[in-house]
Design a protein around this motif. Structure first.
Motif, short mmCIF file in Angstrom:
data_model
loop_
_atom_site.label_atom_id
_atom_site.label_comp_id
_atom_site.label_asym_id
_atom_site.label_seq_id
_atom_site.Cartn_x
_atom_site.Cartn_y
_atom_site.Cartn_z
N TRP A 1 0.82 -1.21 0.00
CA TRP A 1 0.00 0.00 0.00
C TRP A 1 0.85 1.26 0.00
O TRP A 1 0.46 2.28 -0.59
CB TRP A 1 -0.95 -0.01 1.20
N ILE B 1 1.76 2.30 -3.55
CA ILE B 1 0.75 2.92 -4.40
C ILE B 1 0.08 4.12 -3.74
O ILE B 1 -0.68 4.83 -4.39
CB ILE B 1 -0.34 1.89 -4.80
N ASN B 2 0.37 4.35 -2.46
CA ASN B 2 -0.22 5.48 -1.75
C ASN B 2 0.82 6.06 -0.79
O ASN B 2 1.17 5.43 0.20
CB ASN B 2 -1.47 5.03 -0.98
N GLU B 3 1.30 7.24 -1.10
CA GLU B 3 2.37 7.84 -0.30
C GLU B 3 1.93 8.20 1.11
O GLU B 3 2.77 8.44 1.98
CB GLU B 3 2.91 9.09 -1.01
N ASP B 4 0.62 8.21 1.35
CA ASP B 4 0.13 8.53 2.70
C ASP B 4 0.21 7.33 3.64
O ASP B 4 0.05 7.49 4.86
CB ASP B 4 -1.32 9.01 2.63
#
Length: 275
Positions: A218, A221-224
């Motif tokens: 994750w 695909i999601n920098e957060d």
């Protein structure tokens, strides 16, 4: 343009501009059923008349055709889009299309050397003086190592087996090492077949190094998303960490994803019995 539909198991294989789609019903069926349906419906078309057209197919065309098989293998195994292609073929025990068609071409040419074969005359004909395109005659030198005299039924079957064995060995040796183990992986234990499909999907993803249950995926695909273990707050939260997490110690190793999948599924609190 070809359209292949297998609605009985809820899978739609579409080979139009080399694409492949699926329906949600495929989740009810195991990997072996889905692979059998692909081999019968999709790959059989790509293998049709392989000795005729394979030699003149460009690398770009092979790449486009291979893309369709990759999508089918991801559907069957449940692996994610970023899964290495080599892992897909090792997981499914399927040869890449180019190597598979090359193997079929060699086996066909070997059969042509039998006097009873309808195309026996091909091996006696001399090639044209000016050869613009490649054809099956280009494999004559390679097939000689499998040809024994007299080429009776026993020698022919031994030749077919030798071609298949060498094709599989060459394909395996060409694969990159597994991202989790750092070496070529062992075979998956047969006991995995008793597990529910969703559990097998998680195990297949973990073996690839990319799993939707891991924060390493994750975070990619999601920098957060923080790439850290929810249990011990250390990272990276990948397949190797699951077997070395201080919050949940175990004597199992990453290799047990292949050798002891049932024990690993139990350790990860995955479902053990089908619904």
């Amino acid at each position: 343009m070809h359209l292949f539909i297998c609605m009985q198991i809820g899978v739609i294989w579409i080979a139009t501009k080399m694409t492949c789609t699926k329906t949600k019903k495929h989740r009810k069926f195991d990997k072996e059923t889905l692979l059998t349906s692909y081999n019968a419906i999709g790959r059989s078309v790509v293998n049709y008349a392989a000795p005729v057209w394979s030699a003149n197919t460009s690398a770009t065309q092979w790449k486009n055709i291979q893309t369709c098989q990759n999508a089918a293998l991801r559907t069957a195994t449940g692996c994610l889009l970023m899964t290495p292609v080599d892992h897909l073929h090792e997981e499914a025990k399927v040869l890449p299309l180019r190597q598979h068609n090359h193997m079929l071409s060699l086996q066909y040419l070997l059969g042509c050397y039998r006097e009873s074969h309808p195309n026996h005359h091909m091996v006696d004909n001399s090639p044209p003086p000016r050869r613009v395109r490649k054809d099956i005659h280009d494999l004559e030198r390679e097939v000689q190592r499998y040809k024994r005299e007299p080429l009776d039924q026993e020698a022919y079957q031994a030749g077919l087996s030798g071609i298949h064995t060498d094709a599989v060995a060459d394909a395996i040796s060409s694969y990159k090492v597994n991202a989790v183990l750092g070496v070529h992986p062992p075979s998956i234990a047969a006991e995995e077949r008793q597990l529910p499909r969703q559990t097998r999907v998680v195990l297949a993803q973990l073996r690839s190094g990319w799993c939707s249950r891991l924060n390493s995926y994750w975070a990619r695909i999601n920098e957060d998303v923080r790439d850290a273990c929810p249990a011990c707050d250390t990272g990276p939260h990948n397949t190797l960490h699951l077997f070395n997490c201080s919050a949940k110690p175990t004597q199992l190793t990453p290799e047990d994803l292949w050798l002891q999948p049932v024990k690993v599924a139990e350790f990860l609190n995955l479902e053990l019995e089908p619904d």
